[in-house]
Design a protein around this motif. Structure first.
Motif, PDB file in Angstrom:
ATOM      1  N   THR A 390       0.836  -1.202   0.000  1.00  0.00           N
ATOM      2  CA  THR A 390       0.000   0.000   0.000  1.00  0.00           C
ATOM      3  C   THR A 390       0.865   1.244   0.000  1.00  0.00           C
ATOM      4  OG1 THR A 390      -1.745  -1.153   1.227  1.00  0.00           O
ATOM      5  CG2 THR A 390      -1.857   1.243   1.162  1.00  0.00           C
ATOM      6  N   LEU A 391       0.532   2.150  -0.880  1.00  0.00           N
ATOM      7  CA  LEU A 391       1.186   3.451  -0.967  1.00  0.00           C
ATOM      8  C   LEU A 391       0.265   4.492  -0.349  1.00  0.00           C
ATOM      9  CD1 LEU A 391       3.158   5.628  -2.131  1.00  0.00           C
ATOM     10  CD2 LEU A 391       1.881   5.431  -4.296  1.00  0.00           C
ATOM     11  N   TYR A 392       0.796   5.252   0.610  1.00  0.00           N
ATOM     12  CA  TYR A 392       0.042   6.336   1.234  1.00  0.00           C
ATOM     13  C   TYR A 392       0.599   7.658   0.728  1.00  0.00           C
ATOM     14  CZ  TYR A 392      -1.572   2.696   4.416  1.00  0.00           C
ATOM     15  OH  TYR A 392      -2.130   1.540   4.942  1.00  0.00           O
ATOM     16  N   LEU A 393      -0.292   8.559   0.330  1.00  0.00           N
ATOM     17  CA  LEU A 393       0.096   9.840  -0.250  1.00  0.00           C
ATOM     18  C   LEU A 393      -0.564  10.979   0.512  1.00  0.00           C
ATOM     19  CD1 LEU A 393      -0.505   8.868  -3.981  1.00  0.00           C
ATOM     20  CD2 LEU A 393       1.733   9.071  -2.871  1.00  0.00           C
ATOM     21  N   SER A 394       0.224  11.985   0.888  1.00  0.00           N
ATOM     22  CA  SER A 394      -0.370  13.203   1.459  1.00  0.00           C
ATOM     23  C   SER A 394      -0.654  14.170   0.320  1.00  0.00           C
ATOM     24  CB  SER A 394       0.571  13.835   2.489  1.00  0.00           C
ATOM     25  OG  SER A 394       1.846  14.095   1.941  1.00  0.00           O
ATOM     26  N   HIS A 395      -1.775  14.896   0.453  1.00  0.00           N
ATOM     27  CA  HIS A 395      -2.265  15.716  -0.654  1.00  0.00           C
ATOM     28  C   HIS A 395      -2.779  17.089  -0.207  1.00  0.00           C
ATOM     29  CE1 HIS A 395      -2.515  13.739  -4.658  1.00  0.00           C
ATOM     30  NE2 HIS A 395      -2.339  12.633  -3.977  1.00  0.00           N
TER      31      HIS A 395
END
Length: 464
Positions: A390-395
């Motif tokens: 799983t890749l977690y991205l802040s946006h």
């Protein structure tokens, strides 16, 4: 010290539009795609969004904790977030005069984090990045924290930029060990990384625009030996002109770069990181892409390769993380200005590369959220963190996105978390919860539950 950058002549392109004062804290402060930071904090969304499926499960907000006021009447904003041994470490941004230091939270009960200490609060500076690792050298044994220090005003000679080192073996009683002063006339260290090679402990720094402001005397990236944390020693500085055939004095002045196709671009070091064993370094170098170095001998790195962009793609390689045992590279590109003449119209998005052969990274896919229309201004991706598949991205205003990358050629969004007035700077996975730093609201703690609600799916493109 191994310096490969001293020039016999000054570089061309001396800046004629100096950024002064304390109002600009862009990732590209010289006029390119600036980081909005505080300006996004007022974006109001109708309702928080909590959804997820597949390997992620449901993201449930279990805590939202504002920062304490360590200066009476001064509210600091958060920057990046890191977790280690049951404690969360939040850096702070530049709001209200900065000097917010690093905040330490006891995470024994993730639903009730308790701010137990703060450190590295330095007047006239801000402390974005903090990394903590256990080290064991003849000079120091324990948990070592390294914190980036940037001046609010680079012309203020009463302040210094660089990084500071603390003993956080007892996180509730941090003790200062040493300070490394950046030699350049830039603001100091923006991002950094702490890496361990046996008894050798190194800090890699990204001092944005050091090369440009110093006209080649200093470089954006330094390797600093901190095996004795009370006496940091610079051992190497990276000059792209010495390694990359496409970069030379004729087409690069430390910031402005004309690529091999004649396209005018921007190139400076924004972020640095290594693999788990500390022998490969990844330098996020904006339009030069992610530069990959073998640093088995940290004093004599070997250039391996770099990622590249199509002529119509705004580069802006901001930060990265590794997946699949270091054979896959996830690169996030921060682009706030989606419209630029000669380039595609797009906010920053994520690019995923096969780097089994690090001398020849191959683009596998790109991942874009649906924020472009819904949340203008906060649509760009920021930081990536990989946990398993799983890749977690802040946006920023787009909150946190979770992406299934079990097939890196076909990333699929599996969940999203968007709190009201979201302004998510950083994200970090620790045990069974996800931490997010919200610039205006402090520490967010997201628990991973087991429900299987169907989520929205964002667009991706597969590279043949």
């Amino acid at each position: 010290m191994n310096k490969k950058f001293w020039k016999n002549t000054a570089l061309a392109g001396i800046m004629t539009f100096s950024v002064t004062g304390t109002t600009v804290y862009a990732h590209d402060e010289l006029g390119g795609s600036g980081e909005k930071g505080e300006n996004l904090a007022g974006v109001e969304l109708s309702v928080p969004l909590l959804e997820g499926s597949k390997n992620l499960g449901n993201l449930k907000e279990v805590a939202s904790i504002p920062l304490k006021e360590i200066q009476t009447g001064v509210k600091n904003s958060t920057a990046d977030v890191y977790a280690y041994k049951g404690y969360a470490y939040l850096g702070t941004h530049s709001a209200n005069g900065g000097a917010g230091g690093v905040r330490v939270f006891d995470m024994k009960d993730p639903s009730n984090p308790v701010e137990v200490s703060s450190f590295a609060s330095i007047k006239g500076t801000w402390q974005e990045k903090v990394i903590v690792k256990s080290v064991n050298t003849p000079d120091f044994k324990g948990d070592l924290a390294v914190v980036s220090v940037q001046q609010l005003d680079r012309f203020n000679h009463d302040t210094k930029g660089g990084f500071v080192l603390y003993d956080v073996t007892n996180p509730e009683n941090p003790k200062k060990l040493g300070f490394w002063e950046s030699p350049s006339p830039a603001r100091g260290t923006h991002e950094l990384y702490l890496t361990v090679q046996g008894n050798n402990i190194y800090v890699l720094t990204a001092d944005c625009y050091a090369d440009y402001y110093s006209h080649g005397k200093n470089m954006d990236v330094s390797f600093v030996d901190v095996s004795n944390p009370t006496n940091p020693e610079t051992i190497y500085e990276f000059d792209p002109r010495e390694y990359i055939p496409e970069v030379n004095d004729a087409n690069y002045d430390g910031y402005n770069w004309t690529d091999e196709e004649g396209v005018k671009r921007t190139a400076f070091a924004h972020s640095v990181k290594t693999d788990d064993n500390g022998t490969t370094a990844y330098l996020s170098y904006w339009d030069l892409g992610t530069i990959i170095l073998d640093i088995s001998d940290a004093k004599n790195p070997v250039y391996l390769g770099r990622t590249d962009f199509n002529n119509t793609v705004q580069g802006a390689a901001h930060s990265m993380d590794l997946a699949r045992g270091g054979t896959v590279l996830v690169e996030t590109r921060e682009v706030f200005g989606p419209v630029r003449e000669g380039f595609e119209s797009a906010y920053g998005y994520t690019m995923i590369y096969d780097i089994k052969d690090k001398t020849n990274p191959k683009l596998l896919s790109t991942f874009k959220t649906d924020f472009t229309e819904k949340i203008p201004g906060g649509a760009t991706v920021h930081d990536p963190k990989v946990h398993g598949n799983t890749l977690y991205l802040s946006h920023y205003s787009g909150g946190v996105r979770a992406v299934d990358i079990s097939n890196p050629s076909s990333p699929v969004e599996t969940g999203a978390y968007i709190p009201s007035k979201s302004n998510i700077w950083g994200v970090f996975v620790d045990r069974n919860y996800v931490l997010a730093s919200d610039m205006g609201q402090g520490l967010k703690v997201l628990q991973k539950n087991g429900s299987t609600n169907q989520s929205q799916q964002s667009s991706y493109s597969m590279i043949e």
